[in-house]
Motif scaffolding. Structure first.
Motif, short mmCIF file in Angstrom:
data_model
loop_
_atom_site.label_atom_id
_atom_site.label_comp_id
_atom_site.label_asym_id
_atom_site.label_seq_id
_atom_site.Cartn_x
_atom_site.Cartn_y
_atom_site.Cartn_z
N ASN A 7 29.45 30.10 23.91
CA ASN A 7 30.55 30.69 23.17
C ASN A 7 30.49 30.47 21.67
O ASN A 7 31.38 30.92 20.94
CB ASN A 7 31.88 30.17 23.72
CG ASN A 7 32.18 30.72 25.11
OD1 ASN A 7 32.25 31.92 25.31
ND2 ASN A 7 32.31 29.85 26.08
N THR A 10 30.63 33.71 19.41
CA THR A 10 31.81 34.58 19.50
C THR A 10 32.42 34.95 18.15
O THR A 10 32.63 36.14 17.87
CB THR A 10 32.86 33.94 20.42
OG1 THR A 10 32.31 33.78 21.73
CG2 THR A 10 34.11 34.81 20.52
N PHE A 31 27.85 41.03 24.12
CA PHE A 31 28.68 40.10 24.89
C PHE A 31 28.45 40.28 26.39
O PHE A 31 28.32 39.31 27.14
CB PHE A 31 30.15 40.35 24.55
CG PHE A 31 31.08 39.30 25.08
CD1 PHE A 31 31.64 39.42 26.34
CD2 PHE A 31 31.40 38.18 24.34
CE1 PHE A 31 32.50 38.45 26.85
CE2 PHE A 31 32.25 37.20 24.82
CZ PHE A 31 32.80 37.35 26.09
N PRO A 131 33.80 28.44 20.10
CA PRO A 131 34.20 29.33 19.00
C PRO A 131 34.83 28.60 17.82
O PRO A 131 34.63 28.98 16.66
CB PRO A 131 35.21 30.27 19.66
CG PRO A 131 34.93 30.19 21.12
CD PRO A 131 34.45 28.80 21.36
N LEU A 209 37.90 36.30 24.28
CA LEU A 209 36.71 35.90 23.54
C LEU A 209 36.10 37.07 22.77
O LEU A 209 35.62 36.90 21.65
CB LEU A 209 35.66 35.30 24.49
CG LEU A 209 36.01 33.95 25.11
CD1 LEU A 209 34.93 33.53 26.09
CD2 LEU A 209 36.17 32.88 24.03
N SER A 232 40.11 32.85 19.45
CA SER A 232 39.38 32.99 20.71
C SER A 232 39.45 31.72 21.54
O SER A 232 39.73 31.74 22.74
CB SER A 232 37.91 33.32 20.44
OG SER A 232 37.78 34.57 19.83
#
Length: 374
Positions: A7, A10, A31, A131, A209, A232
């Motif tokens: 992640n 992101t 993604f 994130p 996300l 996110s």
């Protein structure tokens, strides 16, 4: 460490768009390719840990994650981003069921509830930290598209050293032969309900996300990467916090309660778009994240209780296949709807449809719990 890493990119996709010059549809595909790579890996490699041992599966998975972080750090075009996401998908696909099974089977006192809490909290908590970490480093530290991956490489190196200490296991006669997961017929109904709960929970995670950084930037008219990363990550951090609070209380996690909170969070997400209110968006993240935390913890605990010892990783791999279909399918759908109807309308359509799905599965789950034999 694996979920932190997956992640990290992101909040950076907006910056990549500026550097490499691609559209928001490409962001959606980058993604989603993560789930596209992960699902076949789960289908054919998930049960390997039952036959060759956890360590033999997880060490190569962490090495693939290290390779993916290196590709991100040195990316020169959008093709590098796709390749890195594919490697991340294969890495997490290979490791997810093996690590969850390892938590259950190596828990010192055999406490499955504690192992299930750790499994769900590490996935949600790591997903929330990634994130925020990337947003902070990319906004305020040098080398905005490289430093966060250097930090990730350090974390993954530590994870690799830890995995090397897992106990060795003998290889079964069927060895490394790949096969699809098999669910015993008597377990299929409760397994399907738990998997549906996880699918719905993680479909909402995927939207937060992939979409909410843009959503928040539009509402606040601000392009701060830390803000995008926090917007996110807040969802999953709320989920992990709720799981911890539930574990400390006497209350058992119930999928029904989690699904109802998810539905409320989706309603708030739709209202945030129409009212242009960042405070309603915050309520949506807290309510939806808390619901996801409760629902996912209840679902993974149910699967761990159902799974026979000799095929635990295999059954968990099937569970994660359904879970990560929830990560991929809705995001692709929203990406294409956005191009036709606009972001807020696309999110509203998704929110209404998913909230209805949550209510239906909540009723089915409640009836299954009420009428199941004690």
């Amino acid at each position: 460490m694996l979920t932190v890493g997956t992640n990290v990119p992101t909040p950076l996709y907006a910056r990549y768009q500026q550097v490499f010059g691609f559209t928001s549809t490409v962001v959606t595909l980058i993604f989603a390719v993560y789930a596209v790579a992960m699902i076949p890996t789960l289908l054919f490699c998930g049960g390997l840990a039952d036959r060759v041992g956890h360590r033999r599966v997880v060490i190569p998975a962490v090495l693939l994650a290290i390779a993916a972080a290196s590709l991100f750090a040195f990316a020169h075009s959008v093709a590098w981003l796709f390749a890195a996401r594919v490697l991340q998908g294969v890495s997490v696909g290979a490791a997810s069921s093996a690590l969850t099974a390892a938590l259950v089977e190596t828990e010192p006192s055999g406490n499955q509830r504690r192992a299930s809490l750790l499994a769900s909290a590490m996935i949600t908590g790591g997903g929330g930290i990634g994130p925020v970490l990337a947003g902070a480093l990319s906004q305020y530290a040098p080398a905005p598209l490289q430093l966060c991956y250097v930090v990730e490489l350090i974390l993954l190196t530590g994870a690799l050293a830890a995995v090397a200490t897992l106990p060795s296991q003998s290889v079964r006669p069927e060895g490394t032969r790949l096969r699809r997961p098999h669910i015993p017929s008597r377990l299929r109904r409760p397994f399907a309900i738990a998997s549906a709960v996880s699918f719905l929970g993680w479909s909402v995670v995927a939207v937060f996300l992939a979409i909410v950084p843009t959503y928040a930037s539009t509402l606040l008219h601000c392009r701060n990467l830390l803000l995008s990363g926090t917007a996110s990550g807040m969802f999953l951090l709320c989920a992990a916090t709720t799981q911890y609070v539930m574990a400390r209380s006497a209350a058992a996690p119930t999928s029904v309660a989690g699904l109802m909170m998810l539905a409320a969070g989706l309603v708030a997400l739709t209202v945030a778009g129409w009212t242009q209110s960042v405070w309603v968006l915050f309520v949506a993240a807290v309510c939806g994240g808390s619901g996801q935390g409760v629902a996912f913890m209840g679902a993974i605990r149910k699967v761990n209780e159902l799974a026979p010892h000799n095929c635990r990783a295999e059954m968990l791999s099937a569970f994660y296949v359904v879970t990560y279909l929830g990560v991929g399918i809705p995001v692709i759908g929203i990406g294409f709807l956005e191009g036709v109807m606009g972001l807020f309308v696309a999110v509203a359509i998704f929110s209404v449809a998913t909230a209805l799905g949550c209510l239906v599965v909540a009723v089915v789950s409640w009836r299954a719990d009420r009428f199941s034999p004690s």
